[in-house]
Motif scaffolding. Sequence first.
Motif, PDB file in Angstrom:
ATOM      1  N   PHE A 150       0.900  -1.152   0.000  1.00  0.00           N
ATOM      2  CA  PHE A 150       0.000   0.000   0.000  1.00  0.00           C
ATOM      3  C   PHE A 150       0.935   1.197   0.000  1.00  0.00           C
ATOM      4  O   PHE A 150       1.890   1.233   0.783  1.00  0.00           O
ATOM      5  CB  PHE A 150      -0.886  -0.019   1.243  1.00  0.00           C
TER       6      PHE A 150
ATOM      7  N   SER B  34      -0.133   8.547  -0.386  1.00  0.00           N
ATOM      8  CA  SER B  34       0.535   9.843  -0.243  1.00  0.00           C
ATOM      9  C   SER B  34      -0.039  10.493   1.014  1.00  0.00           C
ATOM     10  O   SER B  34      -1.258  10.533   1.167  1.00  0.00           O
ATOM     11  CB  SER B  34       0.290  10.700  -1.483  1.00  0.00           C
TER      12      SER B  34
ATOM     13  N   THR C 129      -1.211  13.075   2.243  1.00  0.00           N
ATOM     14  CA  THR C 129      -1.711  14.416   1.960  1.00  0.00           C
ATOM     15  C   THR C 129      -3.097  14.639   2.548  1.00  0.00           C
ATOM     16  O   THR C 129      -3.748  15.627   2.250  1.00  0.00           O
ATOM     17  CB  THR C 129      -1.779  14.646   0.436  1.00  0.00           C
TER      18      THR C 129
ATOM     19  N   GLY D 230     -11.929   4.466  -0.002  1.00  0.00           N
ATOM     20  CA  GLY D 230     -11.304   4.001  -1.241  1.00  0.00           C
ATOM     21  C   GLY D 230      -9.877   3.559  -0.974  1.00  0.00           C
ATOM     22  O   GLY D 230      -9.451   2.477  -1.379  1.00  0.00           O
ATOM     23  N   ASN D 231      -9.139   4.391  -0.275  1.00  0.00           N
ATOM     24  CA  ASN D 231      -7.757   4.064   0.063  1.00  0.00           C
ATOM     25  C   ASN D 231      -7.697   2.798   0.911  1.00  0.00           C
ATOM     26  O   ASN D 231      -6.904   1.905   0.643  1.00  0.00           O
ATOM     27  CB  ASN D 231      -7.095   5.193   0.864  1.00  0.00           C
TER      28      ASN D 231
ATOM     29  N   THR E 235      -8.313  -0.476  -0.836  1.00  0.00           N
ATOM     30  CA  THR E 235      -7.126  -0.882  -1.586  1.00  0.00           C
ATOM     31  C   THR E 235      -6.135  -1.575  -0.655  1.00  0.00           C
ATOM     32  O   THR E 235      -5.595  -2.635  -0.972  1.00  0.00           O
ATOM     33  CB  THR E 235      -6.478   0.363  -2.232  1.00  0.00           C
TER      34      THR E 235
ATOM     35  N   ARG F 112       2.113  19.259  -0.012  1.00  0.00           N
ATOM     36  CA  ARG F 112       0.896  18.733   0.606  1.00  0.00           C
ATOM     37  C   ARG F 112       1.152  17.630   1.631  1.00  0.00           C
ATOM     38  O   ARG F 112       0.269  17.302   2.410  1.00  0.00           O
ATOM     39  CB  ARG F 112      -0.059  18.209  -0.483  1.00  0.00           C
TER      40      ARG F 112
ATOM     41  N   ARG G 163      -4.296  -1.750  -7.082  1.00  0.00           N
ATOM     42  CA  ARG G 163      -4.501  -0.331  -6.822  1.00  0.00           C
ATOM     43  C   ARG G 163      -5.732   0.155  -7.553  1.00  0.00           C
ATOM     44  O   ARG G 163      -6.349  -0.578  -8.324  1.00  0.00           O
ATOM     45  CB  ARG G 163      -3.264   0.468  -7.233  1.00  0.00           C
TER      46      ARG G 163
ATOM     47  N   ASP H 115      -7.831   4.424 -11.123  1.00  0.00           N
ATOM     48  CA  ASP H 115      -7.292   5.716 -11.541  1.00  0.00           C
ATOM     49  C   ASP H 115      -5.855   5.592 -12.053  1.00  0.00           C
ATOM     50  O   ASP H 115      -5.362   6.488 -12.726  1.00  0.00           O
ATOM     51  CB  ASP H 115      -7.381   6.745 -10.392  1.00  0.00           C
TER      52      ASP H 115
ATOM     53  N   SER I  25     -11.882  -1.334  -9.137  1.00  0.00           N
ATOM     54  CA  SER I  25     -12.845  -0.256  -9.402  1.00  0.00           C
ATOM     55  C   SER I  25     -12.811   0.752  -8.250  1.00  0.00           C
ATOM     56  O   SER I  25     -12.507   0.408  -7.122  1.00  0.00           O
ATOM     57  CB  SER I  25     -14.244  -0.843  -9.527  1.00  0.00           C
TER      58      SER I  25
ATOM     59  N   PRO J 275     -15.751   9.773  -7.571  1.00  0.00           N
ATOM     60  CA  PRO J 275     -14.848   8.949  -6.754  1.00  0.00           C
ATOM     61  C   PRO J 275     -14.525   9.638  -5.426  1.00  0.00           C
ATOM     62  O   PRO J 275     -14.342  10.858  -5.396  1.00  0.00           O
ATOM     63  CB  PRO J 275     -13.577   8.852  -7.608  1.00  0.00           C
ATOM     64  N   LEU J 276     -14.488   8.860  -4.366  1.00  0.00           N
ATOM     65  CA  LEU J 276     -14.069   9.415  -3.085  1.00  0.00           C
ATOM     66  C   LEU J 276     -12.638   9.916  -3.248  1.00  0.00           C
ATOM     67  O   LEU J 276     -11.852   9.314  -3.956  1.00  0.00           O
ATOM     68  CB  LEU J 276     -14.092   8.346  -1.995  1.00  0.00           C
TER      69      LEU J 276
ATOM     70  N   ARG K 101      -9.304  14.984  -1.177  1.00  0.00           N
ATOM     71  CA  ARG K 101      -9.586  16.408  -1.341  1.00  0.00           C
ATOM     72  C   ARG K 101     -11.052  16.754  -1.099  1.00  0.00           C
ATOM     73  O   ARG K 101     -11.366  17.859  -0.694  1.00  0.00           O
ATOM     74  CB  ARG K 101      -9.204  16.865  -2.747  1.00  0.00           C
TER      75      ARG K 101
HETATM   76  N1  LIG Z   1     -12.226   6.511  -4.598  1.00  0.00           N
HETATM   77  C1  LIG Z   1     -11.345   5.515  -4.561  1.00  0.00           C
HETATM   78  N2  LIG Z   1     -11.767   4.230  -4.616  1.00  0.00           N
HETATM   79  C2  LIG Z   1     -10.878   3.207  -4.572  1.00  0.00           C
HETATM   80  N3  LIG Z   1      -9.545   3.363  -4.448  1.00  0.00           N
HETATM   81  C3  LIG Z   1      -9.059   4.615  -4.389  1.00  0.00           C
HETATM   82  C4  LIG Z   1      -9.922   5.758  -4.444  1.00  0.00           C
HETATM   83  N4  LIG Z   1      -9.155   6.877  -4.359  1.00  0.00           N
HETATM   84  C5  LIG Z   1      -7.881   6.444  -4.255  1.00  0.00           C
HETATM   85  N5  LIG Z   1      -7.798   5.109  -4.283  1.00  0.00           N
HETATM   86  C6  LIG Z   1      -6.593   4.266  -4.184  1.00  0.00           C
HETATM   87  O1  LIG Z   1      -5.973   4.442  -2.926  1.00  0.00           O
HETATM   88  C7  LIG Z   1      -4.558   4.226  -3.041  1.00  0.00           C
HETATM   89  C8  LIG Z   1      -3.792   5.320  -2.334  1.00  0.00           C
HETATM   90  O2  LIG Z   1      -3.889   6.479  -3.111  1.00  0.00           O
HETATM   91  P1  LIG Z   1      -3.495   7.931  -2.685  1.00  0.00           P
HETATM   92  O3  LIG Z   1      -2.830   7.970  -1.383  1.00  0.00           O
HETATM   93  O4  LIG Z   1      -2.851   8.578  -3.843  1.00  0.00           O
HETATM   94  O5  LIG Z   1      -4.935   8.532  -2.416  1.00  0.00           O
HETATM   95  P2  LIG Z   1      -5.962   9.414  -3.254  1.00  0.00           P
HETATM   96  O6  LIG Z   1      -7.253   9.321  -2.524  1.00  0.00           O
HETATM   97  O7  LIG Z   1      -5.887   9.032  -4.686  1.00  0.00           O
HETATM   98  O8  LIG Z   1      -5.360  10.825  -3.019  1.00  0.00           O
HETATM   99  P3  LIG Z   1      -5.929  12.219  -3.520  1.00  0.00           P
HETATM  100  O9  LIG Z   1      -7.374  12.292  -3.131  1.00  0.00           O
HETATM  101  O10 LIG Z   1      -5.063  13.152  -2.750  1.00  0.00           O
HETATM  102  O11 LIG Z   1      -5.718  12.192  -4.997  1.00  0.00           O
HETATM  103  C9  LIG Z   1      -4.293   4.109  -4.546  1.00  0.00           C
HETATM  104  O12 LIG Z   1      -4.178   2.748  -4.868  1.00  0.00           O
HETATM  105  C10 LIG Z   1      -5.530   4.684  -5.181  1.00  0.00           C
HETATM  106  O13 LIG Z   1      -5.776   4.129  -6.443  1.00  0.00           O
END
Ligand SMILES: Nc1ncnc2c1ncn2[C@@H]1O[C@H](COP(=O)(O)OP(=O)(O)OP(=O)(O)O)[C@@H](O)[C@H]1O
Length: 468
Positions: free
Chosen positions: A8, A11, A13, A19-20, A23, A49, A213, A216, A242, A251-252, A255
């Motif tokens: 995993f 970032s 930030t 969602g994170n 994953t 950030r 992952r 996106d 997905s 998408p969650l 931000r």
């Molecule tokens: N809405 C979502 N649903 C499922 N997985 C997600 C979602 N948003 C991010 N991820 C996944 O979570 C993991 C961590 O991503 P990351 O820390 O970049 O978060 P992020 O939510 O994409 O950040 P930001 O909102 O700042 O763009 C990555 O594998 C990313 O694909």
Amino acid sequence: MASIKTRFAPSPTGLIHFGNVRTALFNVLFARKGGGTFLLRIEDTDLERSREEFVEAVKQDLRWLGLNWQEGEGEGGPAAPYRQSRRGDIYTRYLEQLEAQGRVYPCFCSALELEVSRKVQAAAGKPPRYSGKCAHLKPEEVARKQAEGLPYTLRFRMPADTVLAFDDLVRGPQRFPSEDIGDFIIRRSDGSFAFFYVNALDDALMGVTHVLRGEDHLANTPRQIAILQALGLPVPQYGHISLIVDAHGAPLSKRTGSLSVQELRELGYFPIAVNNYLARLGHHFEESGLLSLEALAQAFDIRHLGRAPARYDRAQLDHWQAQAVQHADADALTAWLAPAVHGLVPEPDMQAFALAVRANVMFPHDARVWAEAVYAEALPISEAARQVLEEAPPELFRIAADALLEDMDFSAFVQRVKAASGLAGKQLFLPLRAALTGQTFGPEMPPLFRLMGYERARHRLVQHVLST
Ligand SMILES: Nc1ncnc2c1ncn2[C@@H]1O[C@H](COP(=O)(O)OP(=O)(O)OP(=O)(O)O)[C@@H](O)[C@H]1O
Ligand SMILES: [Zn+2]
């Protein structure tokens, strides 16, 4: 095959969201099922950030959910350090290798030039990609522009006329013609590295075998594979899951401030409820009951991952929360509930109280009303209970108080009142519940009555007799 290693790589930030976490969960389940390793890497290249407090929060959230990592941030391991901000030398070293191979070149195009070129391509209905303007600058030209102090990025030279193909673990065979991708930036003009590059390099150097992952990242994958192939590094298998979307289909994202894991924890959700909910969001399990993390891992199958976006649904989450509350063992239930009723419920009673109210609570604060119902000096009486009390025959409460001159259990007490009053069923139980607890519904009476003690119960009945 080398043993499975998943990762995993958040970032730091913002606070991590569903969602994170899902994953992270799928990576944990996949590694665990295969007896492999789960790794945590912090991708803090966005210095603006990224914040230390978010690194701490991610670690706390993962630990709370039981999603422990065996290698990486805070745990160490053979590929340390596990924070991208501390790996600059490594990135530079591999960049030098790419330069020596002629696989990167400086690009002096200004932001404006690139923007114009993108618009021209868009107007022609083509995917926006770099025109290749600086791909063949002569060494003298490069030297002259550098001497002039012109800012430049470094671009990766995509192999011409090839197709980057890979078998996505979730989405099946994927094909990306190299000319649709074009030469892309791997080091920005300020010296910082692009995501494609550091993310791919780290996965390879850390021995990650499977990258699960968010979808996106699907379009990034051919770029990452091209970089790893150029460097002769191992290419992991990719699976793009997905995304989880909100009620509006968006998408969650960190931000947009969707519900964070930290908020879930503060609200009193059980980790096992969150895990069961998320594991089933986009993955089908045969078993419909609450499963432990270990059981989820054993039943996890990457082929059962859905391709459609999964919608976040609070009601489903709450269904799993209710399951978790009903299945928690006595100690866990007590520890979970105690802080919310601290000071109201005496410590020695805490476990019996928690077990008595279990069926009527979903979150710890739901127990407060029952703590008052049992222990409050001045009993709060609900509107419904007041009505029941008014309609009940007044002598019922005098009879009940007289029946309670010594300690007894609830059924013995009810037998006596029944015999003396001639009332039975609802006519008997409802006014007694209302007078004793101030409510017309709630947990089973016998354990509440036991916790209340006959003296307090009698006092409440007497109070009621006096007030009428
Ligand atoms: N809405 C979502 N649903 C499922 N997985 C997600 C979602 N948003 C991010 N991820 C996944 O979570 C993991 C961590 O991503 P990351 O820390 O970049 O978060 P992020 O939510 O994409 O950040 P930001 O909102 O700042 O763009 C990555 O594998 C990313 O694909
Ligand atoms: Zn250029």
